[in-house]
Design a protein around this motif. Structure first.
Motif, PDB file in Angstrom:
ATOM      1  N   PHE A 275      49.308  93.458 -14.786  1.00  0.00           N
ATOM      2  CA  PHE A 275      48.375  92.392 -14.361  1.00  0.00           C
ATOM      3  C   PHE A 275      47.310  92.142 -15.502  1.00  0.00           C
ATOM      4  O   PHE A 275      47.030  93.042 -16.327  1.00  0.00           O
ATOM      5  N   ILE A 276      46.923  90.752 -15.508  1.00  0.00           N
ATOM      6  CA  ILE A 276      45.685  90.391 -16.481  1.00  0.00           C
ATOM      7  C   ILE A 276      44.933  89.988 -15.612  1.00  0.00           C
ATOM      8  O   ILE A 276      45.115  89.490 -14.639  1.00  0.00           O
ATOM      9  N   MET A 277      43.367  90.073 -16.186  1.00  0.00           N
ATOM     10  CA  MET A 277      42.326  89.162 -15.284  1.00  0.00           C
ATOM     11  C   MET A 277      41.988  88.043 -16.049  1.00  0.00           C
ATOM     12  O   MET A 277      41.753  87.907 -17.223  1.00  0.00           O
ATOM     13  N   VAL A 278      41.901  86.956 -15.599  1.00  0.00           N
ATOM     14  CA  VAL A 278      41.592  85.761 -16.053  1.00  0.00           C
ATOM     15  C   VAL A 278      40.555  84.966 -15.579  1.00  0.00           C
ATOM     16  O   VAL A 278      40.236  84.974 -14.255  1.00  0.00           O
ATOM     17  N   THR A 279      39.785  84.286 -16.242  1.00  0.00           N
ATOM     18  CA  THR A 279      38.607  83.574 -15.653  1.00  0.00           C
ATOM     19  C   THR A 279      39.273  81.893 -15.918  1.00  0.00           C
ATOM     20  O   THR A 279      39.970  81.617 -16.590  1.00  0.00           O
ATOM     21  N   ALA A 280      38.879  81.411 -14.399  1.00  0.00           N
ATOM     22  CA  ALA A 280      39.364  79.836 -14.418  1.00  0.00           C
ATOM     23  C   ALA A 280      38.300  79.259 -13.476  1.00  0.00           C
ATOM     24  O   ALA A 280      37.881  79.395 -12.642  1.00  0.00           O
ATOM     25  N   ALA A 281      37.749  78.098 -14.225  1.00  0.00           N
ATOM     26  CA  ALA A 281      36.969  77.107 -13.762  1.00  0.00           C
ATOM     27  C   ALA A 281      37.267  76.677 -12.285  1.00  0.00           C
ATOM     28  O   ALA A 281      36.345  76.553 -11.450  1.00  0.00           O
ATOM     29  N   ASN A 282      38.481  76.333 -12.325  1.00  0.00           N
ATOM     30  CA  ASN A 282      38.893  76.009 -10.886  1.00  0.00           C
ATOM     31  C   ASN A 282      40.413  76.046 -10.692  1.00  0.00           C
ATOM     32  O   ASN A 282      41.015  76.930 -11.774  1.00  0.00           O
ATOM     33  N   THR A 283      40.880  75.851  -9.520  1.00  0.00           N
ATOM     34  CA  THR A 283      42.306  76.234  -9.298  1.00  0.00           C
ATOM     35  C   THR A 283      43.534  75.571 -10.057  1.00  0.00           C
ATOM     36  O   THR A 283      44.431  75.968 -10.607  1.00  0.00           O
ATOM     37  N   ASN A 284      42.654  74.338 -10.494  1.00  0.00           N
ATOM     38  CA  ASN A 284      43.757  73.536 -11.598  1.00  0.00           C
ATOM     39  C   ASN A 284      44.078  74.285 -12.842  1.00  0.00           C
ATOM     40  O   ASN A 284      44.943  74.097 -13.573  1.00  0.00           O
ATOM     41  N   ASP A 285      43.159  75.005 -13.424  1.00  0.00           N
ATOM     42  CA  ASP A 285      43.298  75.971 -14.745  1.00  0.00           C
ATOM     43  C   ASP A 285      44.400  76.631 -14.258  1.00  0.00           C
ATOM     44  O   ASP A 285      45.348  77.178 -15.463  1.00  0.00           O
ATOM     45  N   LEU A 286      44.848  77.406 -13.098  1.00  0.00           N
ATOM     46  CA  LEU A 286      45.771  78.005 -12.979  1.00  0.00           C
ATOM     47  C   LEU A 286      47.320  77.521 -13.127  1.00  0.00           C
ATOM     48  O   LEU A 286      48.206  78.288 -13.235  1.00  0.00           O
ATOM     49  N   ASP A 287      47.277  75.929 -13.134  1.00  0.00           N
ATOM     50  CA  ASP A 287      48.487  75.682 -13.384  1.00  0.00           C
ATOM     51  C   ASP A 287      49.237  75.851 -14.626  1.00  0.00           C
ATOM     52  O   ASP A 287      50.438  75.840 -14.945  1.00  0.00           O
ATOM     53  N   TYR A 288      48.243  76.095 -15.544  1.00  0.00           N
ATOM     54  CA  TYR A 288      48.510  76.759 -17.070  1.00  0.00           C
ATOM     55  C   TYR A 288      49.690  77.792 -16.832  1.00  0.00           C
ATOM     56  O   TYR A 288      50.800  77.956 -17.677  1.00  0.00           O
ATOM     57  N   PHE A 289      49.223  78.837 -16.056  1.00  0.00           N
ATOM     58  CA  PHE A 289      50.284  80.022 -15.828  1.00  0.00           C
ATOM     59  C   PHE A 289      51.424  79.680 -14.927  1.00  0.00           C
ATOM     60  O   PHE A 289      52.527  80.213 -15.547  1.00  0.00           O
ATOM     61  N   THR A 290      51.156  79.046 -13.945  1.00  0.00           N
ATOM     62  CA  THR A 290      52.471  78.619 -13.291  1.00  0.00           C
ATOM     63  C   THR A 290      53.549  77.834 -13.956  1.00  0.00           C
ATOM     64  O   THR A 290      54.623  78.137 -13.950  1.00  0.00           O
ATOM     65  N   ASN A 291      52.936  77.128 -14.697  1.00  0.00           N
ATOM     66  CA  ASN A 291      53.989  76.079 -15.697  1.00  0.00           C
ATOM     67  C   ASN A 291      54.464  77.058 -16.896  1.00  0.00           C
ATOM     68  O   ASN A 291      55.570  76.473 -17.112  1.00  0.00           O
ATOM     69  N   LYS A 292      54.009  77.985 -17.054  1.00  0.00           N
ATOM     70  CA  LYS A 292      54.776  79.071 -17.883  1.00  0.00           C
ATOM     71  C   LYS A 292      55.779  80.062 -17.170  1.00  0.00           C
ATOM     72  O   LYS A 292      56.128  80.967 -17.894  1.00  0.00           O
ATOM     73  N   GLY A 293      55.580  80.081 -15.884  1.00  0.00           N
ATOM     74  CA  GLY A 293      56.575  80.959 -15.351  1.00  0.00           C
ATOM     75  C   GLY A 293      55.902  82.190 -14.513  1.00  0.00           C
ATOM     76  O   GLY A 293      56.498  83.179 -14.108  1.00  0.00           O
ATOM     77  N   TYR A 294      54.573  82.231 -14.878  1.00  0.00           N
ATOM     78  CA  TYR A 294      53.858  83.269 -14.294  1.00  0.00           C
ATOM     79  C   TYR A 294      53.066  82.990 -12.768  1.00  0.00           C
ATOM     80  O   TYR A 294      52.088  82.376 -12.803  1.00  0.00           O
ATOM     81  N   THR A 295      53.887  83.306 -11.863  1.00  0.00           N
ATOM     82  CA  THR A 295      53.420  82.548 -10.569  1.00  0.00           C
ATOM     83  C   THR A 295      52.927  83.490  -9.439  1.00  0.00           C
ATOM     84  O   THR A 295      52.342  83.115  -8.574  1.00  0.00           O
ATOM     85  N   THR A 296      52.747  84.730  -9.962  1.00  0.00           N
ATOM     86  CA  THR A 296      51.996  85.675  -9.000  1.00  0.00           C
ATOM     87  C   THR A 296      50.500  85.876  -9.644  1.00  0.00           C
ATOM     88  O   THR A 296      50.257  86.276 -10.581  1.00  0.00           O
TER      89      THR A 296
END
Length: 305
Positions: A275-296
């Motif tokens: 795992f990595i820990m990330v900061t995200a201003a909102n849940t939309n920021d997390l789309d960055y990771f899911t779009n790259k295939g990191y879905t967990t």
């Protein structure tokens, strides 16, 4: 009578690698861990069953008590031999463990995915130590090795500050509940890092800057606990990443994989996996990771115990 033992999983928030050389590290037990249940059996020897979080069979074997007496390679690769090695080590620490050679059934159950790197090995060592009535840190030392922070997480119910002093664990229970925790997430990198390989790589690096790095990282570990705003928190994460990257002589995970991400990214434990820990201003920021295939992606409040 059945016996049940339980250990929490672990995440190392600060101090990765440097904790081995005395850095003060912030570590957290996770909500999910692993249990070990010992029951009487009608079949001689030890019937061992390890279950995944979904109840599927992860590993199963049968050990005769003669199996426990056979010669093993120094670093066995076969899962059955590794299990025998662990049991042998526990018997070395407590010669009375399994002395009666009772027929037993042992079932371990993971609550997290086996490839998440949350401590499938450390929770097993902790539970086995409790069953054998031996010191879990001593069992770790003569088997897998490491700093022992993961053993401390297995037995604690709060975040901890962990430090090795004269190679002895020093553990301080603490609180880690930032007001901006809804902006913190854990993202799995879709691969498991081998802790022993990661430590071996660290040991191969030049050591001239280690002491200075230990002092800086120890300061970050303490300061993170009192951080009251996300910008200061992000600055500390970024500084920690730069320090460890310099020691390892490599780029940070953000530079390698997520260079255009707007938030901060902090490696946890062995760099390059888990795992990595990330900061995200909102849940939309997390789309960055899911779009790259990191879905967990797990929110802070759902990961930490």
């Amino acid at each position: 009578m059945n016996q049940r033992f339980y250990g929490h999983g672990k995440l190392l928030i600060t101090g990765e690698y440097l904790v081995l050389d005395g850095a003060l590290a912030l570590a957290i037990p996770t909500q999910k861990g692993q249990s070990l249940v010992v029951e009487k059996s009608e079949k001689s020897g030890i019937s061992w069953l390890s279950l995944k979080s979904d109840g599927a069979n992860w590993f199963s074997t049968h050990l005769s008590y003669n199996d426990l007496k056979k010669e093993l390679p120094k670093q066995p690769k076969d899962p059955k031999d590794r299990l025998i090695q662990l049991i042998n080590a526990a018997q070395q620490l407590n010669p009375y463990f399994l002395e009666q050679e009772d027929p037993l059934k042992v079932t371990t159950t993971l609550e997290f995915e086996s490839n998440w790197g949350l401590g499938s090995s450390s929770t097993l060592i902790y539970n086995l130590a409790k069953w054998a009535d031996v010191d879990a840190y001593a069992l770790l030392e003569i088997t897998f090795g490491g700093s022992g922070y993961d053993i401390a997480c297995a037995s604690n119910h709060t975040p901890i500050l962990y430090q090795l002093k004269n190679q002895k664990p020093r553990i301080l229970q603490t609180q880690f509940d930032p007001v901006f925790k809804n902006q913190l997430y854990f993202v799995h990198l879709n691969k498991k890092q081998n802790s022993r390989d990661a430590i071996a790589n660290y040991r191969e690096q030049p050591t001239e800057h280690i002491q200075n790095a230990i002092e800086k990282v120890s300061g970050i570990s303490e300061t993170l606990l009192t951080c009251e705003d996300i910008m200061s928190f992000k600055a500390l994460l970024d500084a920690h990443e730069r320090i460890v990257a310099s020691i390892l002589n490599r780029s940070t995970i953000k530079q390698e994989l997520f260079s255009d991400y707007s938030g901060s990214i902090k490696s946890l434990g062995g760099w390059g996996g888990d795992f990595i820990m990330v900061t995200a201003a909102n849940t939309n920021d997390l789309d960055y990771f899911t779009n790259k295939g990191y879905t967990t992606i797990i929110p802070f409040a759902e990961m930490i115990y």
